[in-house]
Design a protein around this motif. Structure first.
Motif, PDB file in Angstrom:
ATOM      1  N   ARG A  75       0.846  -1.193   0.000  1.00  0.00           N
ATOM      2  CA  ARG A  75       0.000   0.000   0.000  1.00  0.00           C
ATOM      3  C   ARG A  75       0.885   1.247   0.000  1.00  0.00           C
ATOM      4  NH1 ARG A  75      -2.650  -0.476   4.684  1.00  0.00           N
ATOM      5  NH2 ARG A  75      -4.726  -1.049   3.902  1.00  0.00           N
ATOM      6  N   PHE A  76       0.620   2.167  -0.930  1.00  0.00           N
ATOM      7  CA  PHE A  76       1.314   3.447  -1.007  1.00  0.00           C
ATOM      8  C   PHE A  76       0.286   4.546  -0.715  1.00  0.00           C
ATOM      9  CE2 PHE A  76       3.590   0.474  -3.629  1.00  0.00           C
ATOM     10  CZ  PHE A  76       4.927   0.758  -3.428  1.00  0.00           C
ATOM     11  N   TYR A  77       0.645   5.471   0.171  1.00  0.00           N
ATOM     12  CA  TYR A  77      -0.285   6.545   0.512  1.00  0.00           C
ATOM     13  C   TYR A  77       0.478   7.862   0.630  1.00  0.00           C
ATOM     14  CZ  TYR A  77       1.539   5.949   5.268  1.00  0.00           C
ATOM     15  OH  TYR A  77       2.364   5.859   6.363  1.00  0.00           O
ATOM     16  N   GLY A  78      -0.234   8.962   0.411  1.00  0.00           N
ATOM     17  CA  GLY A  78       0.401  10.264   0.399  1.00  0.00           C
ATOM     18  C   GLY A  78       0.739  10.792   1.773  1.00  0.00           C
ATOM     19  N   SER A  79       1.850  11.507   1.852  1.00  0.00           N
ATOM     20  CA  SER A  79       2.264  12.198   3.073  1.00  0.00           C
ATOM     21  C   SER A  79       2.915  13.515   2.674  1.00  0.00           C
ATOM     22  CB  SER A  79       3.240  11.343   3.885  1.00  0.00           C
ATOM     23  OG  SER A  79       4.471  11.185   3.199  1.00  0.00           O
ATOM     24  N   GLY A  80       3.106  14.416   3.636  1.00  0.00           N
ATOM     25  CA  GLY A  80       3.717  15.705   3.312  1.00  0.00           C
ATOM     26  C   GLY A  80       2.923  16.443   2.254  1.00  0.00           C
ATOM     27  N   ASP A  81       3.577  16.825   1.151  1.00  0.00           N
ATOM     28  CA  ASP A  81       2.910  17.555   0.081  1.00  0.00           C
ATOM     29  C   ASP A  81       1.867  16.710  -0.648  1.00  0.00           C
ATOM     30  OD1 ASP A  81       4.420  19.775   0.658  1.00  0.00           O
ATOM     31  OD2 ASP A  81       5.913  19.410  -0.914  1.00  0.00           O
ATOM     32  N   LEU A  82       1.905  15.402  -0.487  1.00  0.00           N
ATOM     33  CA  LEU A  82       0.952  14.511  -1.153  1.00  0.00           C
ATOM     34  C   LEU A  82      -0.124  13.999  -0.185  1.00  0.00           C
ATOM     35  CD1 LEU A  82       3.291  12.343  -3.441  1.00  0.00           C
ATOM     36  CD2 LEU A  82       1.941  14.353  -4.054  1.00  0.00           C
ATOM     37  N   ALA A  83      -0.265  14.669   0.937  1.00  0.00           N
ATOM     38  CA  ALA A  83      -1.205  14.192   1.951  1.00  0.00           C
ATOM     39  C   ALA A  83      -2.645  14.609   1.685  1.00  0.00           C
ATOM     40  CB  ALA A  83      -0.783  14.696   3.334  1.00  0.00           C
ATOM     41  N   GLY A  84      -2.882  15.397   0.648  1.00  0.00           N
ATOM     42  CA  GLY A  84      -4.236  15.846   0.370  1.00  0.00           C
ATOM     43  C   GLY A  84      -5.052  14.801  -0.362  1.00  0.00           C
ATOM     44  N   ASP A  85      -6.360  14.879  -0.194  1.00  0.00           N
ATOM     45  CA  ASP A  85      -7.244  13.991  -0.943  1.00  0.00           C
ATOM     46  C   ASP A  85      -8.502  14.728  -1.371  1.00  0.00           C
ATOM     47  OD1 ASP A  85      -8.471  14.320   1.467  1.00  0.00           O
ATOM     48  OD2 ASP A  85      -8.606  12.193   1.983  1.00  0.00           O
ATOM     49  N   GLY A  86      -8.377  16.066  -1.532  1.00  0.00           N
ATOM     50  CA  GLY A  86      -9.512  16.878  -1.945  1.00  0.00           C
ATOM     51  C   GLY A  86      -9.738  16.828  -3.439  1.00  0.00           C
ATOM     52  N   GLN A  87     -10.664  17.681  -3.935  1.00  0.00           N
ATOM     53  CA  GLN A  87     -11.060  17.662  -5.336  1.00  0.00           C
ATOM     54  C   GLN A  87     -10.488  18.829  -6.145  1.00  0.00           C
ATOM     55  OE1 GLN A  87     -12.704  14.956  -6.598  1.00  0.00           O
ATOM     56  NE2 GLN A  87     -12.212  14.259  -4.524  1.00  0.00           N
ATOM     57  N   GLU A  88      -9.478  19.507  -5.605  1.00  0.00           N
ATOM     58  CA  GLU A  88      -8.871  20.598  -6.358  1.00  0.00           C
ATOM     59  C   GLU A  88      -8.114  20.029  -7.559  1.00  0.00           C
ATOM     60  OE1 GLU A  88      -8.241  19.931  -3.210  1.00  0.00           O
ATOM     61  OE2 GLU A  88      -9.360  21.455  -2.101  1.00  0.00           O
ATOM     62  N   GLU A  89      -8.362  20.628  -8.746  1.00  0.00           N
ATOM     63  CA  GLU A  89      -7.706  20.156  -9.959  1.00  0.00           C
ATOM     64  C   GLU A  89      -6.223  20.492  -9.947  1.00  0.00           C
ATOM     65  OE1 GLU A  89      -9.045  18.290 -12.255  1.00  0.00           O
ATOM     66  OE2 GLU A  89     -11.050  18.336 -11.411  1.00  0.00           O
ATOM     67  N   GLY A  90      -5.435  19.680 -10.631  1.00  0.00           N
ATOM     68  CA  GLY A  90      -4.019  19.964 -10.807  1.00  0.00           C
ATOM     69  C   GLY A  90      -3.130  19.433  -9.709  1.00  0.00           C
ATOM     70  N   GLY A  91      -3.621  18.503  -8.887  1.00  0.00           N
ATOM     71  CA  GLY A  91      -2.802  17.944  -7.824  1.00  0.00           C
ATOM     72  C   GLY A  91      -1.746  16.987  -8.357  1.00  0.00           C
ATOM     73  N   ASP A  92      -0.768  16.690  -7.527  1.00  0.00           N
ATOM     74  CA  ASP A  92       0.303  15.772  -7.915  1.00  0.00           C
ATOM     75  C   ASP A  92      -0.090  14.333  -7.592  1.00  0.00           C
ATOM     76  OD1 ASP A  92       2.015  17.785  -8.823  1.00  0.00           O
ATOM     77  OD2 ASP A  92       2.795  18.147  -6.799  1.00  0.00           O
ATOM     78  N   PRO A  93       0.400  13.383  -8.383  1.00  0.00           N
ATOM     79  CA  PRO A  93       0.039  11.983  -8.187  1.00  0.00           C
ATOM     80  C   PRO A  93       1.008  11.252  -7.256  1.00  0.00           C
ATOM     81  CG  PRO A  93       1.280  12.183 -10.204  1.00  0.00           C
ATOM     82  CD  PRO A  93       1.166  13.583  -9.635  1.00  0.00           C
ATOM     83  N   ILE A  94       0.617  10.068  -6.833  1.00  0.00           N
ATOM     84  CA  ILE A  94       1.536   9.168  -6.119  1.00  0.00           C
ATOM     85  C   ILE A  94       2.546   8.585  -7.104  1.00  0.00           C
ATOM     86  CG2 ILE A  94       1.710   7.083  -4.704  1.00  0.00           C
ATOM     87  CD1 ILE A  94       0.285   9.238  -3.235  1.00  0.00           C
ATOM     88  N   PHE A  95       2.055   8.148  -8.275  1.00  0.00           N
ATOM     89  CA  PHE A  95       2.908   7.595  -9.334  1.00  0.00           C
ATOM     90  C   PHE A  95       2.695   8.378 -10.619  1.00  0.00           C
ATOM     91  CE2 PHE A  95       2.175   3.945  -6.535  1.00  0.00           C
ATOM     92  CZ  PHE A  95       3.453   3.408  -6.389  1.00  0.00           C
ATOM     93  N   GLU A  96       3.780   8.616 -11.345  1.00  0.00           N
ATOM     94  CA  GLU A  96       3.692   9.220 -12.674  1.00  0.00           C
ATOM     95  C   GLU A  96       4.401   8.301 -13.657  1.00  0.00           C
ATOM     96  OE1 GLU A  96       3.914  13.655 -14.170  1.00  0.00           O
ATOM     97  OE2 GLU A  96       5.946  12.864 -13.908  1.00  0.00           O
ATOM     98  N   LEU A  97       3.650   7.795 -14.636  1.00  0.00           N
ATOM     99  CA  LEU A  97       4.180   6.824 -15.580  1.00  0.00           C
ATOM    100  C   LEU A  97       4.630   7.497 -16.867  1.00  0.00           C
ATOM    101  CD1 LEU A  97       2.627   5.059 -13.530  1.00  0.00           C
ATOM    102  CD2 LEU A  97       1.963   3.586 -15.456  1.00  0.00           C
ATOM    103  N   ALA A  98       5.857   7.173 -17.290  1.00  0.00           N
ATOM    104  CA  ALA A  98       6.363   7.648 -18.569  1.00  0.00           C
ATOM    105  C   ALA A  98       5.643   6.921 -19.697  1.00  0.00           C
ATOM    106  CB  ALA A  98       7.868   7.403 -18.653  1.00  0.00           C
ATOM    107  N   ASP A  99       5.758   7.449 -20.897  1.00  0.00           N
ATOM    108  CA  ASP A  99       5.155   6.812 -22.060  1.00  0.00           C
ATOM    109  C   ASP A  99       5.674   5.381 -22.185  1.00  0.00           C
ATOM    110  OD1 ASP A  99       3.744   6.442 -24.403  1.00  0.00           O
ATOM    111  OD2 ASP A  99       5.229   7.433 -25.665  1.00  0.00           O
TER     112      ASP A  99
END
Length: 275
Positions: A75-99
């Protein structure tokens, strides 16, 4: 032939078949455990079984993925700058996949931040969202991008689960969704718009829910639904396919009907089973 002799003969045939299967499995280099797991996964109810995470890891900075990353069901979960779980657009992800990247065997816990971002063609295999943050997964990329989801599931999404901002096609198979507003949304007001398509083939949905798919018919979007089971929606309030008139101005898009027309909303009554 006596009854007792017949029983012995049937028993020998059964043993011979069993030994043949075991021999074939051994030749393939598979263990008994692998066969047992394979049998479980082939059952009709396997997709609905939420996994038990194998440990947990806090993530304070987006994890980039290139190639294949196997999370081992952690299980991976957000902390610090990734601790939010609101509905504001433009948030950062836990994982970002390259092409071209693949993420598999991962549980995303709470807080889930903005889940997973795909920068182009990607594959999500056996990825589970326990409590969707802004979105579970966001798909970007050009018109030739192909996004694939195999297995997994998501629940507790206040808004969208799968957000399609780029072009191309999303193919989802054997997915589970519970308690959501919109399962899939083709971006209704992105500054750059595309013709997008989504195919669901094997979907188990548990109410409450708002709509399975939201597409922009004026941009030529299409949504195909196959082998969909909806539980707990006796009034059939969950909309299978909602059409919109999308725009690139940032305005809220207007609804444009929800009928199954065979072009934009592609499904038949027999494609959806209610329980």
């Amino acid at each position: 032939m006596s009854s007792e002799t017949q029983q012995r003969a049937r028993h020998r045939r059964k043993l011979n078949r069993t030994h043949a299967v075991i021999g074939g499995v051994s030749a393939l280099g598979l263990t008994g455990a692998a066969v047992f797991v394979g049998t479980l996964m082939s059952s009709a109810n396997a997709a609905a079984q939420w996994p038990t995470p194998n440990g947990s890891e806090a993530v304070s900075k987006t994890i980039p993925v290139e190639g294949v990353r196997d999370g081992g069901m952690k299980r991976f979960y957000g902390s610090g700058d990734l601790a939010g779980d609101g509905q504001e657009e433009g948030g950062d992800p836990i994982f970002e996949l390259a092409d071209g990247a693949t993420l598999k065997n991962v549980v995303i816990g709470k807080p889930g931040a903005d889940g997973v971002h795909c920068k182009g063609t990607c594959t999500l295999q056996n990825v589970w969202w326990e409590d969707v943050g802004e979105d579970a997964a966001t798909f970007r990329g050009g018109e030739s991008a192909v996004f694939t989801i195999k297995g997994g599931g998501a629940k507790h999404a206040e808004d969208k689960v799968l957000q399609h901002n780029g072009g191309g096609k999303l193919v989802v198979s054997n997915f589970v969704a519970e308690d959501f507003k919109t399962l899939y949304r083709s971006c209704g007001n992105c500054s750059t718009q595309y013709k997008r398509s989504v195919i669901f083939n094997g979907l188990e949905v548990t109410a409450p829910g708002g709509r399975l798919t939201g597409i922009n018919s004026n941009y030529g979007d299409s949504a195909a639904l196959r082998r969909v089971t909806i539980t707990g929606d006796s009034g059939k309030e969950i909309v299978p396919c909602q059409k919109y008139k999308g725009n690139n101005s940032g305005d809220e898009p207007e609804e444009a009907g929800s009928d199954a027309d065979g072009t934009h909303c592609n499904y038949k009554p027999s494609d959806i089973t209610y329980k």
